[in-house]
Design a protein around this motif. Structure first.
Motif, PDB file in Angstrom:
ATOM      1  N   LYS A  78       0.828  -1.205   0.000  1.00 28.08           N
ATOM      2  CA  LYS A  78       0.000   0.000   0.000  1.00 28.08           C
ATOM      3  C   LYS A  78       0.861   1.254   0.000  1.00 28.08           C
ATOM      4  CE  LYS A  78      -3.780  -2.427   0.285  1.00 28.08           C
ATOM      5  NZ  LYS A  78      -4.706  -2.526  -0.891  1.00 28.08           N
ATOM      6  N   GLY A  79       0.189   2.401  -0.001  1.00 23.09           N
ATOM      7  CA  GLY A  79       0.870   3.678  -0.038  1.00 23.09           C
ATOM      8  C   GLY A  79       1.199   4.227   1.341  1.00 23.09           C
ATOM      9  N   LEU A  80       1.702   5.439   1.341  1.00 23.26           N
ATOM     10  CA  LEU A  80       2.085   6.109   2.588  1.00 23.26           C
ATOM     11  C   LEU A  80       0.866   6.740   3.256  1.00 23.26           C
ATOM     12  CD1 LEU A  80       5.298   7.956   1.309  1.00 23.26           C
ATOM     13  CD2 LEU A  80       5.154   5.741   2.462  1.00 23.26           C
ATOM     14  N   GLU A  81       0.806   6.623   4.569  1.00 21.14           N
ATOM     15  CA  GLU A  81      -0.288   7.225   5.348  1.00 21.14           C
ATOM     16  C   GLU A  81       0.305   8.012   6.507  1.00 21.14           C
ATOM     17  OE1 GLU A  81      -3.796   4.308   5.974  1.00 21.14           O
ATOM     18  OE2 GLU A  81      -1.982   3.078   5.894  1.00 21.14           O
ATOM     19  N   TRP A  82      -0.032   9.275   6.608  1.00 21.68           N
ATOM     20  CA  TRP A  82       0.442  10.080   7.721  1.00 21.68           C
ATOM     21  C   TRP A  82      -0.355   9.763   8.972  1.00 21.68           C
ATOM     22  CZ3 TRP A  82      -1.778  14.071  10.678  1.00 21.68           C
ATOM     23  CH2 TRP A  82      -0.873  14.803  11.461  1.00 21.68           C
ATOM     24  N   MET A  83       0.360   9.518  10.085  1.00 22.50           N
ATOM     25  CA  MET A  83      -0.297   9.101  11.323  1.00 22.50           C
ATOM     26  C   MET A  83      -0.448  10.237  12.327  1.00 22.50           C
ATOM     27  SD  MET A  83       1.775   5.548  11.877  1.00 22.50           S
ATOM     28  CE  MET A  83       0.726   4.982  13.221  1.00 22.50           C
ATOM     29  N   GLY A  84       0.595  11.035  12.460  1.00 29.30           N
ATOM     30  CA  GLY A  84       0.573  12.092  13.445  1.00 29.30           C
ATOM     31  C   GLY A  84       1.970  12.678  13.604  1.00 29.30           C
ATOM     32  N   ARG A  85       2.076  13.718  14.422  1.00 32.32           N
ATOM     33  CA  ARG A  85       3.366  14.374  14.606  1.00 32.32           C
ATOM     34  C   ARG A  85       3.444  15.024  15.972  1.00 32.32           C
ATOM     35  NH1 ARG A  85       2.808  19.544  10.423  1.00 32.32           N
ATOM     36  NH2 ARG A  85       0.891  20.415  11.330  1.00 32.32           N
ATOM     37  N   ILE A  86       4.679  15.369  16.346  1.00 27.01           N
ATOM     38  CA  ILE A  86       4.909  15.995  17.640  1.00 27.01           C
ATOM     39  C   ILE A  86       5.908  17.123  17.479  1.00 27.01           C
ATOM     40  CG2 ILE A  86       6.741  14.331  18.254  1.00 27.01           C
ATOM     41  CD1 ILE A  86       5.578  14.499  21.168  1.00 27.01           C
ATOM     42  N   ASP A  87       5.668  18.201  18.212  1.00 18.63           N
ATOM     43  CA  ASP A  87       6.588  19.338  18.249  1.00 18.63           C
ATOM     44  C   ASP A  87       7.462  19.168  19.485  1.00 18.63           C
ATOM     45  OD1 ASP A  87       7.885  21.752  18.495  1.00 18.63           O
ATOM     46  OD2 ASP A  87       6.116  22.976  18.079  1.00 18.63           O
ATOM     47  N   PRO A  88       8.750  18.958  19.327  1.00 16.32           N
ATOM     48  CA  PRO A  88       9.622  18.725  20.492  1.00 16.32           C
ATOM     49  C   PRO A  88       9.701  19.912  21.439  1.00 16.32           C
ATOM     50  CG  PRO A  88      10.710  18.042  18.473  1.00 16.32           C
ATOM     51  CD  PRO A  88       9.482  18.812  18.067  1.00 16.32           C
ATOM     52  N   ARG A  89       9.399  21.100  20.968  1.00 17.53           N
ATOM     53  CA  ARG A  89       9.545  22.277  21.821  1.00 17.53           C
ATOM     54  C   ARG A  89       8.522  22.278  22.952  1.00 17.53           C
ATOM     55  NH1 ARG A  89       9.267  26.258  16.804  1.00 17.53           N
ATOM     56  NH2 ARG A  89       7.659  24.700  16.391  1.00 17.53           N
ATOM     57  N   ASP A  90       7.321  21.799  22.682  1.00 12.86           N
ATOM     58  CA  ASP A  90       6.291  21.838  23.720  1.00 12.86           C
ATOM     59  C   ASP A  90       5.507  20.535  23.827  1.00 12.86           C
ATOM     60  OD1 ASP A  90       3.955  23.876  21.722  1.00 12.86           O
ATOM     61  OD2 ASP A  90       4.793  21.863  21.427  1.00 12.86           O
ATOM     62  N   THR A  91       5.951  19.514  23.092  1.00 14.01           N
ATOM     63  CA  THR A  91       5.327  18.171  23.033  1.00 14.01           C
ATOM     64  C   THR A  91       3.894  18.222  22.504  1.00 14.01           C
ATOM     65  OG1 THR A  91       4.459  18.018  25.299  1.00 14.01           O
ATOM     66  CG2 THR A  91       6.766  17.403  24.948  1.00 14.01           C
ATOM     67  N   TYR A  92       3.523  19.316  21.813  1.00 18.33           N
ATOM     68  CA  TYR A  92       2.200  19.342  21.182  1.00 18.33           C
ATOM     69  C   TYR A  92       2.140  18.249  20.128  1.00 18.33           C
ATOM     70  CZ  TYR A  92      -1.503  20.706  17.979  1.00 18.33           C
ATOM     71  OH  TYR A  92      -2.606  20.696  17.149  1.00 18.33           O
ATOM     72  N   THR A  93       1.043  17.503  20.132  1.00 23.59           N
ATOM     73  CA  THR A  93       0.854  16.459  19.138  1.00 23.59           C
ATOM     74  C   THR A  93      -0.456  16.665  18.393  1.00 23.59           C
ATOM     75  OG1 THR A  93      -0.207  15.053  20.793  1.00 23.59           O
ATOM     76  CG2 THR A  93       2.143  14.688  20.387  1.00 23.59           C
ATOM     77  N   ASN A  94      -0.482  16.260  17.132  1.00 22.74           N
ATOM     78  CA  ASN A  94      -1.756  16.119  16.440  1.00 22.74           C
ATOM     79  C   ASN A  94      -1.733  14.846  15.619  1.00 22.74           C
ATOM     80  OD1 ASN A  94      -0.178  18.017  14.430  1.00 22.74           O
ATOM     81  ND2 ASN A  94      -1.922  17.251  13.233  1.00 22.74           N
ATOM     82  N   TYR A  95      -2.882  14.205  15.582  1.00 25.41           N
ATOM     83  CA  TYR A  95      -3.019  12.887  14.985  1.00 25.41           C
ATOM     84  C   TYR A  95      -3.990  12.921  13.810  1.00 25.41           C
ATOM     85  CZ  TYR A  95      -0.997  11.142  19.390  1.00 25.41           C
ATOM     86  OH  TYR A  95      -0.180  10.902  20.465  1.00 25.41           O
ATOM     87  N   SER A  96      -3.729  12.050  12.860  1.00 22.60           N
ATOM     88  CA  SER A  96      -4.724  11.814  11.820  1.00 22.60           C
ATOM     89  C   SER A  96      -5.960  11.199  12.473  1.00 22.60           C
ATOM     90  CB  SER A  96      -4.170  10.845  10.786  1.00 22.60           C
ATOM     91  OG  SER A  96      -5.206  10.291  10.012  1.00 22.60           O
ATOM     92  N   PRO A  97      -7.153  11.595  12.039  1.00 23.25           N
ATOM     93  CA  PRO A  97      -8.360  10.977  12.597  1.00 23.25           C
ATOM     94  C   PRO A  97      -8.346   9.456  12.458  1.00 23.25           C
ATOM     95  CG  PRO A  97      -8.937  12.907  11.313  1.00 23.25           C
ATOM     96  CD  PRO A  97      -7.472  12.679  11.088  1.00 23.25           C
ATOM     97  N   SER A  98      -7.655   8.954  11.440  1.00 27.62           N
ATOM     98  CA  SER A  98      -7.607   7.509  11.215  1.00 27.62           C
ATOM     99  C   SER A  98      -6.818   6.767  12.284  1.00 27.62           C
ATOM    100  CB  SER A  98      -6.985   7.218   9.845  1.00 27.62           C
ATOM    101  OG  SER A  98      -7.741   7.802   8.806  1.00 27.62           O
ATOM    102  N   PHE A  99      -5.956   7.486  12.998  1.00 28.54           N
ATOM    103  CA  PHE A  99      -5.094   6.838  13.989  1.00 28.54           C
ATOM    104  C   PHE A  99      -5.343   7.343  15.412  1.00 28.54           C
ATOM    105  CE2 PHE A  99      -2.435   4.437  11.184  1.00 28.54           C
ATOM    106  CZ  PHE A  99      -2.514   5.115   9.979  1.00 28.54           C
ATOM    107  N   GLN A 100      -6.095   8.425  15.536  1.00 31.38           N
ATOM    108  CA  GLN A 100      -6.382   8.993  16.864  1.00 31.38           C
ATOM    109  C   GLN A 100      -6.973   7.936  17.775  1.00 31.38           C
ATOM    110  OE1 GLN A 100      -6.450  12.742  17.565  1.00 31.38           O
ATOM    111  NE2 GLN A 100      -6.468  11.996  19.661  1.00 31.38           N
ATOM    112  N   GLY A 101      -6.404   7.814  18.956  1.00 29.90           N
ATOM    113  CA  GLY A 101      -6.929   6.885  19.943  1.00 29.90           C
ATOM    114  C   GLY A 101      -6.326   5.486  19.878  1.00 29.90           C
ATOM    115  N   HIS A 102      -5.640   5.162  18.781  1.00 30.02           N
ATOM    116  CA  HIS A 102      -5.050   3.825  18.665  1.00 30.02           C
ATOM    117  C   HIS A 102      -3.537   3.854  18.887  1.00 30.02           C
ATOM    118  CE1 HIS A 102      -4.543  -0.308  17.678  1.00 30.02           C
ATOM    119  NE2 HIS A 102      -3.871  -0.069  16.564  1.00 30.02           N
ATOM    120  N   VAL A 103      -2.927   4.977  18.600  1.00 30.73           N
ATOM    121  CA  VAL A 103      -1.491   5.127  18.830  1.00 30.73           C
ATOM    122  C   VAL A 103      -1.246   6.399  19.636  1.00 30.73           C
ATOM    123  CG1 VAL A 103      -0.849   3.915  16.715  1.00 30.73           C
ATOM    124  CG2 VAL A 103      -1.089   6.420  16.686  1.00 30.73           C
TER     125      VAL A 103
END
Lengths: 106, 119
Positions: free
Chosen positions: B43-68
Motif C-alpha cells: 500500500k501507499g504512505l499514510e500520515w499518522m501524526g506528529r509531535i513538536d519537540p519544543r512543547d510536546t504538542y501532538t496532532n493525529y490523523s483521525p484515522s489513527f487517533q486513539g489507537h497510537v
C-alpha cells in the motif's frame, strides 16, 4: 478530509519525459511536496513547495502546481528513476498523501 | 551527518503493547517536528501524526487517533510511537521523518521499522 488523486502508474522510455500528476480541489492554492520511494529504501524528498528541489536532487526533476493539479516532471528519465512517487500536503495540520504513482522505465 | 535512526524490527502478538523509537542526530532536535508515517504491505504512505519537540504538542490523523500515541524525550533526541494493544492490521513498516515547520516537507526520513503482528 482532503483527497489527493494520483495515477497508479506511468511508463516512460529512457531519455524521455515523465509527468506525474496529483489532483486535488484547488490544489494550486496549497503547497505540495513530492517523495520518491524505491523498494527497500526510505522515502526521499525530491520536491518541496511545488517547485523547490532539495540539495542533491538532479535538475532533471521539476515541479509545478496550478488549478486542480500539481505535476512532478522528470526529464531525460533514467533507469534509476524507477520508483513510487507520492505527493503530499498539509490540510492544514493533518498530513495527506496521494495514493502514489509507480514510475516504470521501459 | 543529519539523520534519524529508527529502532529495529518487531514481531508481536495481537493485544500486546509496543513502543518503537526514532533518534535524531546531526541537527538541533528541538527545531524540527517529528512525524510518523505508515506503509502497509503493498500500500501507499499514510500520515499518522506528529509531535513538536519544543512543547510536546501532538496532532493525529483521525484515522489513527486513539489507537497510537506519540511522545518524545528531548534529553536523548528521541521520538516514540506506541501502541497499547496491537492488532494484526498494524502489520506495516513505520517511518519517522522530520519537518522544520507546520507546512514544511518531511525532509529527512528514518530507515523504517517493520512491525509484524501475528498470533
Amino acid at each position: 478530509s482532503y483527497v489527493l488523486t494520483q495515477p497508479p502508474s506511468v511508463s516512460v522510455a529512457p531519455g524521455k519525459t515523465a509527468r506525474i500528476t496529483c489532483g486535488g480541489d484547488k490544489i494550486g492554492s496549497r503547497n505540495v511536496h513530492w517523495y520518491q520511494r524505491k523498494p527497500g529504501q526510505a522515502p526521499l524528498l525530491v520536491m518541496s513547495y511545488d517547485n523547490h528541489r532539495p540539495s542533491g536532487i538532479p535538475e532533471r526533476f521539476s515541479g509545478s502546481n496550478s488549478g486542480n493539479a500539481a505535476t512532478l516532471t522528470i526529464s531525460r528519465v533514467e533507469a534509476g528513476d524507477e520508483a513510487d512517487y507520492y505527493c503530499q500536503l498539509w490540510d492544514p495540520a493533518n498530513g495527506v498523501f496521494g495514493g502514489g504513482t509507480k514510475l516504470t522505465v521501459l | 551527518e543529519v539523520q534519524v535512526v529508527q529502532s529495529g524490527a518487531e514481531v508481536k502478538k495481537p493485544g500486546e503493547s509496543l513502543r518503537i523509537s526514532c533518534q535524531g542526530s546531526g541537527y538541533s532536535f528541538t527545531d524540527y517536528w517529528i512525524s510518523w508515517v505508515r506503509q502497509m504491505p503493498g500500500k501507499g504512505l499514510e500520515w499518522m501524526g506528529r509531535i513538536d519537540p519544543r512543547d510536546t504538542y501532538t496532532n493525529y490523523s483521525p484515522s489513527f487517533q486513539g489507537h497510537v500515541s506519540i511522545s518524545i524525550d528531548t534529553s536523548i533526541s528521541t521520538a516514540y510511537l506506541q501502541w497499547s494493544s496491537l492488532r494484526a492490521s498494524d502489520t506495516a513498516v513505520y517511518y519517522c521523518a522530520r519537518q522544520r515547520g507546520g507546512l514544511d516537507a518531511l525532509d529527512i526520513w528514518g530507515q523504517g521499522t517493520t512491525v509484524t503482528v501475528s498470533s
